[in-house]
Design a protein around this motif. Sequence first.
Motif, PDB file in Angstrom:
ATOM      1  N   GLY A  83       0.716  -1.147  -0.104  1.00 55.55           N
ATOM      2  CA  GLY A  83       0.001  -0.016   0.088  1.00 55.55           C
ATOM      3  C   GLY A  83       0.804   1.298  -0.165  1.00 55.55           C
ATOM      4  O   GLY A  83       2.136   1.223  -0.406  1.00 55.55           O
ATOM      5  N   SER A  84       0.087   2.453   0.414  1.00 48.81           N
ATOM      6  CA  SER A  84       0.956   3.481   0.559  1.00 48.81           C
ATOM      7  C   SER A  84       0.719   4.020   1.830  1.00 48.81           C
ATOM      8  O   SER A  84      -0.095   5.016   2.250  1.00 48.81           O
ATOM      9  CB  SER A  84       0.479   4.496  -0.537  1.00 48.81           C
ATOM     10  OG  SER A  84       0.567   4.173  -1.909  1.00 48.81           O
ATOM     11  N   PRO A  85       1.800   3.857   2.810  1.00 46.47           N
ATOM     12  CA  PRO A  85       1.532   4.589   4.180  1.00 46.47           C
ATOM     13  C   PRO A  85       2.326   6.061   3.976  1.00 46.47           C
ATOM     14  O   PRO A  85       2.821   6.314   2.910  1.00 46.47           O
ATOM     15  CB  PRO A  85       2.489   3.674   5.133  1.00 46.47           C
ATOM     16  CG  PRO A  85       3.511   2.770   4.181  1.00 46.47           C
ATOM     17  CD  PRO A  85       2.742   2.740   2.681  1.00 46.47           C
ATOM     18  N   THR A  86       1.935   6.674   5.044  1.00 43.77           N
ATOM     19  CA  THR A  86       2.666   7.918   5.117  1.00 43.77           C
ATOM     20  C   THR A  86       3.783   8.092   6.114  1.00 43.77           C
ATOM     21  O   THR A  86       3.488   7.978   7.179  1.00 43.77           O
ATOM     22  CB  THR A  86       1.719   9.207   5.244  1.00 43.77           C
ATOM     23  OG1 THR A  86       0.699   9.086   4.236  1.00 43.77           O
ATOM     24  CG2 THR A  86       2.214  10.381   5.207  1.00 43.77           C
ATOM     25  N   VAL A  87       4.967   8.400   5.703  1.00 45.46           N
ATOM     26  CA  VAL A  87       5.898   8.281   6.745  1.00 45.46           C
ATOM     27  C   VAL A  87       6.736   9.657   6.487  1.00 45.46           C
ATOM     28  O   VAL A  87       7.336   9.934   5.664  1.00 45.46           O
ATOM     29  CB  VAL A  87       7.173   7.137   6.222  1.00 45.46           C
ATOM     30  CG1 VAL A  87       8.417   7.006   7.041  1.00 45.46           C
ATOM     31  CG2 VAL A  87       6.517   5.952   6.019  1.00 45.46           C
ATOM     32  N   THR A 104       6.443   9.884   1.586  1.00 47.92           N
ATOM     33  CA  THR A 104       7.537   9.775   2.258  1.00 47.92           C
ATOM     34  C   THR A 104       8.172  11.311   2.283  1.00 47.92           C
ATOM     35  O   THR A 104       8.409  11.595   1.278  1.00 47.92           O
ATOM     36  CB  THR A 104       8.633   8.619   1.765  1.00 47.92           C
ATOM     37  OG1 THR A 104       8.080   7.452   2.050  1.00 47.92           O
ATOM     38  CG2 THR A 104       9.598   8.794   2.965  1.00 47.92           C
ATOM     39  N   ILE A 105       8.354  11.796   3.398  1.00 43.08           N
ATOM     40  CA  ILE A 105       9.237  12.974   3.587  1.00 43.08           C
ATOM     41  C   ILE A 105      10.384  12.693   4.437  1.00 43.08           C
ATOM     42  O   ILE A 105      10.147  12.366   5.497  1.00 43.08           O
ATOM     43  CB  ILE A 105       8.183  14.071   4.124  1.00 43.08           C
ATOM     44  CG1 ILE A 105       6.760  14.364   3.253  1.00 43.08           C
ATOM     45  CG2 ILE A 105       9.093  15.228   4.160  1.00 43.08           C
ATOM     46  CD1 ILE A 105       5.841  15.293   3.905  1.00 43.08           C
ATOM     47  N   GLU A 106      11.378  12.772   3.900  1.00 43.23           N
ATOM     48  CA  GLU A 106      12.678  12.404   4.522  1.00 43.23           C
ATOM     49  C   GLU A 106      12.947  13.743   5.590  1.00 43.23           C
ATOM     50  O   GLU A 106      12.456  14.612   5.693  1.00 43.23           O
ATOM     51  CB  GLU A 106      13.827  12.096   3.414  1.00 43.23           C
ATOM     52  CG  GLU A 106      13.683  10.881   2.873  1.00 43.23           C
ATOM     53  CD  GLU A 106      14.710  10.930   1.682  1.00 43.23           C
ATOM     54  OE1 GLU A 106      15.544  11.544   1.583  1.00 43.23           O
ATOM     55  OE2 GLU A 106      14.517   9.642   1.005  1.00 43.23           O
ATOM     56  N   ILE A 116       0.347  19.669  -2.231  1.00 46.08           N
ATOM     57  CA  ILE A 116      -0.054  18.163  -2.423  1.00 46.08           C
ATOM     58  C   ILE A 116       1.215  17.275  -2.745  1.00 46.08           C
ATOM     59  O   ILE A 116       1.746  17.672  -3.592  1.00 46.08           O
ATOM     60  CB  ILE A 116      -1.246  18.224  -3.301  1.00 46.08           C
ATOM     61  CG1 ILE A 116      -2.377  19.241  -3.078  1.00 46.08           C
ATOM     62  CG2 ILE A 116      -1.860  16.650  -3.575  1.00 46.08           C
ATOM     63  CD1 ILE A 116      -3.425  19.236  -3.911  1.00 46.08           C
ATOM     64  N   ALA A 117       1.108  16.169  -1.882  1.00 43.62           N
ATOM     65  CA  ALA A 117       2.186  15.015  -2.280  1.00 43.62           C
ATOM     66  C   ALA A 117       1.371  13.874  -2.367  1.00 43.62           C
ATOM     67  O   ALA A 117       0.540  13.440  -1.232  1.00 43.62           O
ATOM     68  CB  ALA A 117       3.132  15.186  -1.209  1.00 43.62           C
ATOM     69  N   MET A 118       1.444  13.273  -3.333  1.00 42.53           N
ATOM     70  CA  MET A 118       0.570  12.178  -3.525  1.00 42.53           C
ATOM     71  C   MET A 118       1.225  10.510  -3.321  1.00 42.53           C
ATOM     72  O   MET A 118       2.378  10.840  -2.971  1.00 42.53           O
ATOM     73  CB  MET A 118       0.051  12.183  -5.089  1.00 42.53           C
ATOM     74  CG  MET A 118      -0.697  13.265  -5.077  1.00 42.53           C
ATOM     75  SD  MET A 118      -1.484  13.788  -6.746  1.00 42.53           S
ATOM     76  CE  MET A 118      -2.641  12.177  -7.066  1.00 42.53           C
ATOM     77  N   ASN A 119       0.726   9.626  -3.635  1.00 38.57           N
ATOM     78  CA  ASN A 119       0.960   8.215  -3.269  1.00 38.57           C
ATOM     79  C   ASN A 119       2.233   8.026  -3.879  1.00 38.57           C
ATOM     80  O   ASN A 119       2.532   8.288  -4.894  1.00 38.57           O
ATOM     81  CB  ASN A 119      -0.153   7.373  -3.699  1.00 38.57           C
ATOM     82  CG  ASN A 119      -1.156   7.123  -3.093  1.00 38.57           C
ATOM     83  OD1 ASN A 119      -1.444   7.778  -1.931  1.00 38.57           O
ATOM     84  ND2 ASN A 119      -1.963   6.510  -3.421  1.00 38.57           N
ATOM     85  N   LYS A 120       3.217   7.183  -3.168  1.00 40.57           N
ATOM     86  CA  LYS A 120       4.579   6.925  -3.226  1.00 40.57           C
ATOM     87  C   LYS A 120       5.513   7.922  -3.682  1.00 40.57           C
ATOM     88  O   LYS A 120       6.490   7.716  -4.488  1.00 40.57           O
ATOM     89  CB  LYS A 120       4.385   5.806  -4.353  1.00 40.57           C
ATOM     90  CG  LYS A 120       3.664   4.706  -3.739  1.00 40.57           C
ATOM     91  CD  LYS A 120       3.816   3.417  -4.593  1.00 40.57           C
ATOM     92  CE  LYS A 120       2.888   2.067  -4.056  1.00 40.57           C
ATOM     93  NZ  LYS A 120       3.170   1.920  -2.753  1.00 40.57           N
ATOM     94  N   ALA A 121       5.201   9.314  -3.795  1.00 31.79           N
ATOM     95  CA  ALA A 121       6.237  10.485  -3.967  1.00 31.79           C
ATOM     96  C   ALA A 121       6.968  10.363  -2.737  1.00 31.79           C
ATOM     97  O   ALA A 121       6.722   9.818  -1.842  1.00 31.79           O
ATOM     98  CB  ALA A 121       5.374  11.684  -3.995  1.00 31.79           C
ATOM     99  N   ARG A 122       8.118  11.021  -3.038  1.00 35.46           N
ATOM    100  CA  ARG A 122       9.106  11.126  -2.065  1.00 35.46           C
ATOM    101  C   ARG A 122       9.727  12.420  -1.938  1.00 35.46           C
ATOM    102  O   ARG A 122      10.284  12.875  -3.118  1.00 35.46           O
ATOM    103  CB  ARG A 122      10.312  10.040  -2.186  1.00 35.46           C
ATOM    104  CG  ARG A 122      11.381  10.291  -1.276  1.00 35.46           C
ATOM    105  CD  ARG A 122      12.415   8.809  -1.264  1.00 35.46           C
ATOM    106  NE  ARG A 122      11.883   7.500  -0.976  1.00 35.46           N
ATOM    107  CZ  ARG A 122      11.753   7.076   0.068  1.00 35.46           C
ATOM    108  NH1 ARG A 122      12.353   7.800   1.377  1.00 35.46           N
ATOM    109  NH2 ARG A 122      11.297   5.778   0.298  1.00 35.46           N
ATOM    110  N   GLY A 138       4.340   8.897  -6.985  1.00 35.59           N
ATOM    111  CA  GLY A 138       5.642   8.080  -7.618  1.00 35.59           C
ATOM    112  C   GLY A 138       6.825   8.997  -7.987  1.00 35.59           C
ATOM    113  O   GLY A 138       8.015   8.515  -8.055  1.00 35.59           O
ATOM    114  N   LYS A 139       6.925  10.293  -7.921  1.00 32.28           N
ATOM    115  CA  LYS A 139       7.680  11.341  -8.350  1.00 32.28           C
ATOM    116  C   LYS A 139       8.667  11.453  -7.178  1.00 32.28           C
ATOM    117  O   LYS A 139       8.223  11.413  -6.036  1.00 32.28           O
ATOM    118  CB  LYS A 139       7.401  12.815  -8.579  1.00 32.28           C
ATOM    119  CG  LYS A 139       6.389  12.700  -9.778  1.00 32.28           C
ATOM    120  CD  LYS A 139       7.209  12.614 -11.024  1.00 32.28           C
ATOM    121  CE  LYS A 139       6.736  12.797 -12.405  1.00 32.28           C
ATOM    122  NZ  LYS A 139       7.252  12.833 -13.544  1.00 32.28           N
TER     123      LYS A 139
END
Length: 196
Positions: A83-87, A104-106, A116-122, A138-139
């Motif tokens: 899935g796409s958790p938010t980390v 994911t936000i490092e 806006i930040a969408m699924n599987k973006a980092r 995914g970006k």
Amino acid sequence: MSTTRPGVTIIPIHGKTPKIHDSAFVAPGCVIVGDVEIGADSSVWYNCVLRADVSRIVIGERSNIQDGSVVHCDPPRPGDPDGSPTVIGDDVLVGHMAMVHGCTIEDRGFVGLGAIAMNKARIGSDAMLAAGAMLTEGKVMEPRQLWAGRPAKFLKELNDAAIAGMRIGVAHYAQNARDHSSAIGAMGAGAVDGQA
């Protein structure tokens, strides 16, 4: 870890109860649902919604989710068992009215106002997603990059002054959260809940 906060709606679901570090600040008006973990000295500001009913949301230490923001996630699907958790890492700034969804936000990343930040973006460490930008699915933003626009695209590398400014913002929000926590404590829980 705390499970009650004055004026905050905390909802367990599917056997998962939010875990909020005792030193974290969650402002009145927030709704925190399900498999959410909020780390030490982090802050979630007025009228945010963190809804982890289909996957998980993890927020590290000293990070802040500013007023009116929404954080959600996506469940596993065929071909996507995780899935796409938010980390969200440590020392992250998420600006007012942002939408952070399954990404994911490092550490030390920055999400601007209304972005806006969408699924599987980092969003890489020390990287900035500009105000109003939309980082599509995914970006990947590399460390120290600035992306802007809808859809967001690489704009430039961030210089040391910009990075320092983000660090100042993190320190400001950590202190401001302590100040708001004290102010709310001085009011008393009845006043926070609208009973005073």
